[in-house]
Design a protein around this motif. Structure first.
Motif, PDB file in Angstrom:
ATOM      1  N   SER A   1       0.848  -1.198   0.000  1.00 60.92           N
ATOM      2  CA  SER A   1       0.000   0.000   0.000  1.00 60.92           C
ATOM      3  C   SER A   1       0.882   1.246   0.000  1.00 60.92           C
ATOM      4  O   SER A   1       1.843   1.342   0.775  1.00 60.92           O
ATOM      5  CB  SER A   1      -0.909   0.012   1.235  1.00 60.92           C
ATOM      6  OG  SER A   1      -1.719   1.160   1.260  1.00 60.92           O
TER       7      SER A   1
ATOM      8  N   GLY B   1       0.714   5.775  -0.606  1.00 60.34           N
ATOM      9  CA  GLY B   1      -0.191   6.913  -0.663  1.00 60.34           C
ATOM     10  C   GLY B   1       0.547   8.232  -0.507  1.00 60.34           C
ATOM     11  O   GLY B   1       1.639   8.289   0.061  1.00 60.34           O
TER      12      GLY B   1
ATOM     13  N   LYS C   1      -0.499  12.494   0.349  1.00 59.78           N
ATOM     14  CA  LYS C   1      -1.480  13.530   0.652  1.00 59.78           C
ATOM     15  C   LYS C   1      -0.787  14.889   0.624  1.00 59.78           C
ATOM     16  O   LYS C   1       0.311  15.044   1.169  1.00 59.78           O
ATOM     17  CB  LYS C   1      -2.099  13.309   2.036  1.00 59.78           C
ATOM     18  CG  LYS C   1      -2.956  12.070   2.156  1.00 59.78           C
ATOM     19  CD  LYS C   1      -3.550  11.958   3.554  1.00 59.78           C
ATOM     20  CE  LYS C   1      -4.411  10.717   3.690  1.00 59.78           C
ATOM     21  NZ  LYS C   1      -4.990  10.578   5.054  1.00 59.78           N
TER      22      LYS C   1
ATOM     23  N   GLN D   1      -5.209  13.904  -2.644  1.00 60.95           N
ATOM     24  CA  GLN D   1      -4.895  12.599  -2.065  1.00 60.95           C
ATOM     25  C   GLN D   1      -4.839  11.539  -3.155  1.00 60.95           C
ATOM     26  O   GLN D   1      -5.645  11.545  -4.087  1.00 60.95           O
ATOM     27  CB  GLN D   1      -5.945  12.207  -1.012  1.00 60.95           C
ATOM     28  CG  GLN D   1      -5.714  10.838  -0.392  1.00 60.95           C
ATOM     29  CD  GLN D   1      -6.783  10.484   0.639  1.00 60.95           C
ATOM     30  OE1 GLN D   1      -7.517  11.345   1.119  1.00 60.95           O
ATOM     31  NE2 GLN D   1      -6.870   9.214   0.978  1.00 60.95           N
TER      32      GLN D   1
ATOM     33  N   THR E   1      -4.050   7.171  -3.222  1.00 64.04           N
ATOM     34  CA  THR E   1      -3.670   5.928  -2.559  1.00 64.04           C
ATOM     35  C   THR E   1      -3.783   4.777  -3.558  1.00 64.04           C
ATOM     36  O   THR E   1      -4.612   4.810  -4.472  1.00 64.04           O
ATOM     37  CB  THR E   1      -4.566   5.619  -1.340  1.00 64.04           C
ATOM     38  OG1 THR E   1      -5.937   5.546  -1.760  1.00 64.04           O
ATOM     39  CG2 THR E   1      -4.415   6.692  -0.278  1.00 64.04           C
TER      40      THR E   1
ATOM     41  N   ASP F   1      -3.403   0.299  -3.636  1.00 62.72           N
ATOM     42  CA  ASP F   1      -3.171  -0.997  -3.004  1.00 62.72           C
ATOM     43  C   ASP F   1      -3.022  -2.018  -4.124  1.00 62.72           C
ATOM     44  O   ASP F   1      -3.917  -2.160  -4.974  1.00 62.72           O
ATOM     45  CB  ASP F   1      -4.343  -1.375  -2.090  1.00 62.72           C
ATOM     46  CG  ASP F   1      -4.553  -0.345  -0.993  1.00 62.72           C
ATOM     47  OD1 ASP F   1      -3.656  -0.175  -0.160  1.00 62.72           O
ATOM     48  OD2 ASP F   1      -5.624   0.296  -0.987  1.00 62.72           O
TER      49      ASP F   1
ATOM     50  N   ARG G   1      -4.622  -1.461   6.972  1.00 57.77           N
ATOM     51  CA  ARG G   1      -3.309  -1.023   6.513  1.00 57.77           C
ATOM     52  C   ARG G   1      -2.387  -0.754   7.705  1.00 57.77           C
ATOM     53  O   ARG G   1      -2.822  -0.232   8.734  1.00 57.77           O
ATOM     54  CB  ARG G   1      -3.390   0.268   5.699  1.00 57.77           C
ATOM     55  CG  ARG G   1      -4.043   0.176   4.342  1.00 57.77           C
ATOM     56  CD  ARG G   1      -3.843   1.480   3.590  1.00 57.77           C
ATOM     57  NE  ARG G   1      -4.477   1.497   2.287  1.00 57.77           N
ATOM     58  CZ  ARG G   1      -5.669   2.071   2.045  1.00 57.77           C
ATOM     59  NH1 ARG G   1      -6.329   2.623   3.031  1.00 57.77           N
ATOM     60  NH2 ARG G   1      -6.184   2.052   0.838  1.00 57.77           N
TER      61      ARG G   1
ATOM     62  N   THR H   1       1.220   1.298   7.832  1.00 59.80           N
ATOM     63  CA  THR H   1       2.147   2.046   6.994  1.00 59.80           C
ATOM     64  C   THR H   1       3.054   2.938   7.845  1.00 59.80           C
ATOM     65  O   THR H   1       2.719   3.318   8.970  1.00 59.80           O
ATOM     66  CB  THR H   1       1.405   2.930   5.984  1.00 59.80           C
ATOM     67  OG1 THR H   1       0.489   3.798   6.693  1.00 59.80           O
ATOM     68  CG2 THR H   1       0.629   2.102   4.995  1.00 59.80           C
TER      69      THR H   1
END
Length: 307
Positions: A119, A121, A123, A136, A138, A140, A300, A302
């Motif tokens: 995963s 991401g 932001k 944003q 993201t 997966d 998740r 992270t």
């Protein structure tokens, strides 16, 4: 000089000599109050002033005078800083004043796919005087034996325009891709208004609401355009200096297929700019495509780096 005048003068001298001299604030107490004021911390000043008045009640007037002078000066300094910051933000270029965070870790999913994978991401946000912008992205992804078993992408842009201390107008553009849920793409647009219930440094809670238009390109069914009512909640609480709890939930309510999502995260600070995040996402479609399950969950873990 008459005898009456002499007698009155003697009375004044005697009265003046008998009157006690006005007590001055002791040096150590004054130094303690001045040291607190030098920190420019209003809470520290309040605590020290309270203690000083309890130990030196006869000097309350002088202590109050010192405090009032500090408050007047502090107010001017705060106003000047705010004016300078406002001018700096207004003069900034569109690509300036952005901050953000990147995260990378692992996920575990249930529902239309049961597996684990990678995963990632990003932001980004920009806080202006009136405008706030949020971006944003993201992703997966997981592949087993050269076969993709999880591929979900989310991208959104969310601007807000401040109308008052509490109210704001918002816009939302969102793109989703998840073939395992039955659609190649789902694009949503929504304008509306929001209300900040709490908006302090440690606690934030806001609610958005408005109409929404969704364009869904299904994998095995014809594409569809639908009109929805959108409601969303955004919550953040700094429980301690290193522990933060967040929650975002949304509901697209429509005649055919309503979508409900909720994401709760727990963040713990590790090093400067680095923190660990554990999150749980729940998504439910009331009438998904044929062959797809109604509910998906995604856990998740992270590592997040702020910049």
């Amino acid at each position: 000089m008459s005898a009456r005048a002499v007698a009155f003068a003697c009375f004044l001298v005697a009265a003046t000599s008998a009157a006690p001299a006005r007590a001055e604030l002791p040096g150590p107490v004054r130094a303690m109050i001045e040291a607190a004021m030098a920190t420019d911390d209003a809470k520290a000043v309040d605590a020290v002033v309270k203690a000083a008045k309890e130990t030196q009640p006869q000097d309350s007037a002088e202590i109050d005078a010192m405090r009032q002078k500090f408050e007047d000066t502090h107010k001017l300094v705060v106003t000047e800083k705010a004016d300078n910051e406002r001018a700096r933000i207004l003069a900034a270029r569109p690509l300036e004043l952005w901050s953000g965070e990147g995260e990378v870790g692992a996920f575990s999913s249930t529902g239309n796919s049961r597996n684990s994978g990678v995963s990632v991401g990003v932001k980004l946000s920009r806080q202006g005087v009136y405008w706030q912008h949020r971006l944003q992205f993201t992703a997966d992804y997981q592949k087993t034996n050269r076969v993709v078993s999880r591929e979900q992408y989310l991208a959104l842009y969310n601007p807000r325009y401040t109308l008052s201390d509490r109210f704001y107008a918002y816009g939302l553009a969102q793109y989703e891709h998840d073939r395992f849920q039955g659609y190649d793409s789902r694009t949503s647009f929504s304008p509306g208004f929001g209300y900040r219930i709490f908006n302090s440094d440690d606690l934030k809670l806001s609610f958005d609401g408005g109409p929404a238009l969704r364009f869904t390109d299904y994998v095995d069914e014809p594409s569809k355009t639908t009109v929805s009512a959108l409601g969303a909640i955004d919550f953040a609480w700094n429980a301690t200096r290193t522990l933060r709890v967040t929650h975002q939930s949304s509901a697209y309510v429509e005649a055919d297929n309503s979508t409900y999502t909720a994401t709760t995260s727990l963040e713990a600070g590790m090093l400067k700019g680095l923190k660990a995040r554990l999150s749980y996402r729940y998504e439910h479609d009331t009438d998904p495509p044929v062959g797809s399950r109604q509910t998906d969950t995604l856990s998740r873990f992270t590592l997040v780096y702020g910049f």
